[in-house]
Design a protein around this motif. Structure first.
Motif, short mmCIF file in Angstrom:
data_model
loop_
_atom_site.label_atom_id
_atom_site.label_comp_id
_atom_site.label_asym_id
_atom_site.label_seq_id
_atom_site.Cartn_x
_atom_site.Cartn_y
_atom_site.Cartn_z
N UNK A 34 0.63 -1.61 0.15
CA UNK A 34 0.02 -0.31 0.05
C UNK A 34 0.53 1.12 0.19
N UNK A 35 0.11 2.18 -0.45
CA UNK A 35 0.92 3.63 -0.53
C UNK A 35 1.37 4.14 0.62
N UNK A 36 0.66 3.21 1.95
CA UNK A 36 0.79 4.64 3.20
C UNK A 36 2.13 3.78 3.48
N UNK A 37 2.70 2.19 3.57
CA UNK A 37 3.79 2.04 3.22
C UNK A 37 4.60 2.89 3.23
N UNK A 38 5.36 3.00 1.75
CA UNK A 38 5.65 4.04 1.25
C UNK A 38 6.40 5.40 1.93
N UNK A 39 5.00 5.25 2.76
CA UNK A 39 5.02 6.63 3.68
C UNK A 39 5.72 6.86 4.35
N UNK A 40 5.38 5.67 4.88
CA UNK A 40 5.76 5.76 6.41
C UNK A 40 7.45 4.85 6.23
N UNK A 41 7.55 3.77 5.30
CA UNK A 41 9.07 4.11 4.13
C UNK A 41 9.83 5.50 4.66
N UNK A 42 9.74 6.39 3.57
CA UNK A 42 10.52 7.38 3.32
C UNK A 42 10.57 8.19 4.91
N UNK A 43 9.64 8.43 5.32
CA UNK A 43 9.79 9.62 6.89
C UNK A 43 11.01 8.44 7.84
N UNK A 44 11.21 6.90 7.83
CA UNK A 44 11.95 6.63 8.60
C UNK A 44 11.17 5.70 9.31
N UNK A 45 9.67 6.21 9.55
CA UNK A 45 8.70 6.04 10.33
C UNK A 45 8.83 4.21 10.67
N UNK A 46 8.90 3.54 9.37
CA UNK A 46 8.87 1.53 9.69
C UNK A 46 10.24 2.01 8.96
N UNK A 47 10.80 0.31 9.46
CA UNK A 47 12.26 -0.33 8.73
C UNK A 47 11.87 -0.36 7.15
N UNK A 48 12.53 -1.25 6.48
CA UNK A 48 12.34 -1.20 5.48
C UNK A 48 13.15 -2.49 5.55
#
Length: 120
Positions: A34-48
């Motif tokens: 989902x694009x929301x996961x990309x948002x979280x990756x881009x902010x560093x909120x979630x680890x990739x």
């Protein structure tokens, strides 16, 4: 709390996505999330994860090492030592526009910019 490496990698994902003119939705579709996961990756909120980073690198046409370029850690703080100029949206747009100019004109613009920066 965000880890500085996750923030750096996420900003490099955003930078490359912007350079290619891809939206978060398009990248998410190519990677199968989902694009929301990309948002979280881009902010560093979630680890990739490693496998997800591999998929993102493939979708963006870069090596995985691209996402770690410029990451110089301070031994005490473990934070990137210099801010990433390309994290600025205006700078990204300028670079993308620059590369859209035909090569001969782009070279002349580059020479002009160099002269103007020497004057300043």
């Amino acid at each position: 709390m965000k880890h500085p490496v996750d923030v750096h990698v996420g900003s490099r994902v955003r930078q490359r996505r912007w350079m290619t003119g891809m939206t978060q939705q398009q990248l998410a579709e190519r990677v199968g999330i989902k694009f929301q996961q990309i948002q979280k990756y881009e902010t560093g909120m979630n680890r990739i994860s490693a496998s997800r980073l591999w998929d993102i690198a493939e979708a963006l046409g870069v090596q995985v090492s691209f996402f770690f370029e410029g990451l110089q850690q301070d031994a005490e703080t473990e934070a990137p030592s210099q801010p990433d100029m390309m994290a600025d949206r205006e700078a990204m747009e300028l670079v993308r526009s620059y590369y859209a100019i035909p090569e001969t004109q782009r070279r002349r613009l580059f020479d002009l910019a160099r002269v103007l920066s020497d004057v300043a």
